[in-house]
Design an enzyme around this catalytic site. Sequence first.
Site, short mmCIF file in Angstrom:
data_model
loop_
_atom_site.label_atom_id
_atom_site.label_comp_id
_atom_site.label_asym_id
_atom_site.label_seq_id
_atom_site.Cartn_x
_atom_site.Cartn_y
_atom_site.Cartn_z
N THR A 190 -5.37 42.75 33.41
CA THR A 190 -4.47 41.62 33.71
C THR A 190 -3.36 41.55 32.67
O THR A 190 -2.19 41.31 33.01
CB THR A 190 -5.27 40.29 33.77
OG1 THR A 190 -6.34 40.47 34.70
CG2 THR A 190 -4.41 39.15 34.23
N LYS A 215 -3.24 40.82 43.71
CA LYS A 215 -4.66 40.99 43.37
C LYS A 215 -5.43 40.95 44.69
O LYS A 215 -5.62 39.87 45.28
CB LYS A 215 -5.08 39.82 42.45
CG LYS A 215 -6.52 39.80 42.07
CD LYS A 215 -6.80 40.52 40.78
CE LYS A 215 -8.29 40.48 40.46
NZ LYS A 215 -8.62 41.27 39.26
N GLU A 250 -3.65 44.86 41.09
CA GLU A 250 -4.73 44.85 40.09
C GLU A 250 -6.09 44.85 40.77
O GLU A 250 -6.42 43.96 41.56
CB GLU A 250 -4.63 43.62 39.16
CG GLU A 250 -5.74 43.70 38.10
CD GLU A 250 -5.88 42.50 37.17
OE1 GLU A 250 -4.94 41.71 37.05
OE2 GLU A 250 -6.97 42.38 36.57
N GLY A 251 -6.90 45.85 40.46
CA GLY A 251 -8.25 45.93 41.00
C GLY A 251 -9.16 44.88 40.37
O GLY A 251 -8.74 44.05 39.57
N ALA A 252 -10.43 44.94 40.75
CA ALA A 252 -11.45 44.08 40.13
C ALA A 252 -12.43 45.03 39.46
O ALA A 252 -12.86 46.01 40.07
CB ALA A 252 -12.15 43.23 41.18
N GLY A 253 -12.75 44.77 38.20
CA GLY A 253 -13.67 45.65 37.47
C GLY A 253 -13.11 47.06 37.38
O GLY A 253 -11.92 47.26 37.14
N1 LIG Z 1 -3.83 43.78 23.64
C1 LIG Z 1 -4.35 42.55 23.74
N2 LIG Z 1 -4.03 41.59 22.85
C2 LIG Z 1 -4.55 40.35 22.93
N3 LIG Z 1 -5.41 39.96 23.88
C3 LIG Z 1 -5.79 40.87 24.79
C4 LIG Z 1 -5.29 42.20 24.78
N4 LIG Z 1 -5.83 42.87 25.83
C5 LIG Z 1 -6.62 41.99 26.46
N5 LIG Z 1 -6.61 40.79 25.84
C6 LIG Z 1 -7.38 39.59 26.23
O1 LIG Z 1 -8.72 40.01 26.51
C7 LIG Z 1 -9.22 39.35 27.64
C8 LIG Z 1 -9.57 40.35 28.76
O2 LIG Z 1 -8.37 41.00 29.22
P1 LIG Z 1 -7.96 41.03 30.74
O3 LIG Z 1 -6.56 41.54 30.79
O4 LIG Z 1 -8.21 39.71 31.40
O5 LIG Z 1 -8.99 42.10 31.29
P2 LIG Z 1 -9.34 42.56 32.78
O6 LIG Z 1 -8.20 42.14 33.66
O7 LIG Z 1 -9.51 44.03 32.70
O8 LIG Z 1 -10.63 41.87 33.14
C9 LIG Z 1 -8.14 38.34 28.07
O9 LIG Z 1 -8.38 37.11 27.45
C10 LIG Z 1 -6.88 38.98 27.53
O10 LIG Z 1 -5.83 38.07 27.35
MG LIG Z 2 -8.17 41.00 35.45
#
Ligand SMILES: Nc1ncnc2c1ncn2[C@@H]1O[C@H](COP(=O)(O)OP(=O)(O)O)[C@@H](O)[C@H]1O
Ligand SMILES: [Mg+2]
Length: 215
Positions: free
Chosen positions: A24, A40, A109-112
């Site tokens: 995300t 999404k 954006e996929g899930a997992g």
């Molecule tokens: N480079 C980064 N710097 C700060 N926070 C990050 C970073 N990458 C991910 N996060 C935080 O980590 C958490 C998980 O990231 P997210 O993008 O939601 O993962 P996913 O979409 O793969 O489930 C979120 O709270 C996101 O804001």
């Molecule tokens: Mg996500």
Amino acid sequence: MTASKLKFPERLFITGTDTGIGKTLVSAMLLSGLNARYWKPVQSGLADITDTEWVKTHTGLDASRFFPEGYRLKEPLSPHESAALENVHIDLDMFIIPQVPPAETLLIEGAGGIMVPLNEKEFMIDLMKRCNAPVLLVARSGLGTINHTLLSINQLRQEHIDIFGVIMNGPLNKSNRDAIEHFGGVKVIAEIEPMEQITPKTLRQSFSKYFGKSI
Ligand SMILES: Nc1ncnc2c1ncn2[C@@H]1O[C@H](COP(=O)(O)OP(=O)(O)O)[C@@H](O)[C@H]1O
Ligand SMILES: [Mg+2]
């Protein structure tokens, strides 16, 4: 028009080696710098902020850049399980892939990760195929990433899915980057370091830093 040093495709499927890996965040960063829209297809978990809402809030971009989710499932579980709890059957034929104007990119954006089940016989990778989009694989930078990333790459290749590139997320780790490029035969297109603040401004700045000048 974007002046990015990379040529982004019409559609890009953002997946990851895991959940919580940064898909995300990467979507928000790309949306901040590209002429792009976000979709999404399967949202699992509605109690907390959804991914679409998160990207909207953190980029500050207007609603026209976001398409409604394909499936909105209440429980934050694997989509096959979350859907079953609601007596919903995720059907690949039900996805209508949003169309974007010429010269724009649809960020999906996929899930997992890629082998997350959608129903009793199909997986996220089948949705990727249906979307006919190259894949951007988000991976952690630290220990464990070589195994997860190479497994994901092998599976994508086996299914003949184009890999646009890998993004490593987390503290810089050159040896892991080198190993992924060497053993995976892929390009690591960016290494995103931990961000202290995630705001429209820092997302735009990060886009410029990692991908070139933004629009
Ligand atoms: N480079 C980064 N710097 C700060 N926070 C990050 C970073 N990458 C991910 N996060 C935080 O980590 C958490 C998980 O990231 P997210 O993008 O939601 O993962 P996913 O979409 O793969 O489930 C979120 O709270 C996101 O804001
Ligand atoms: Mg996500």
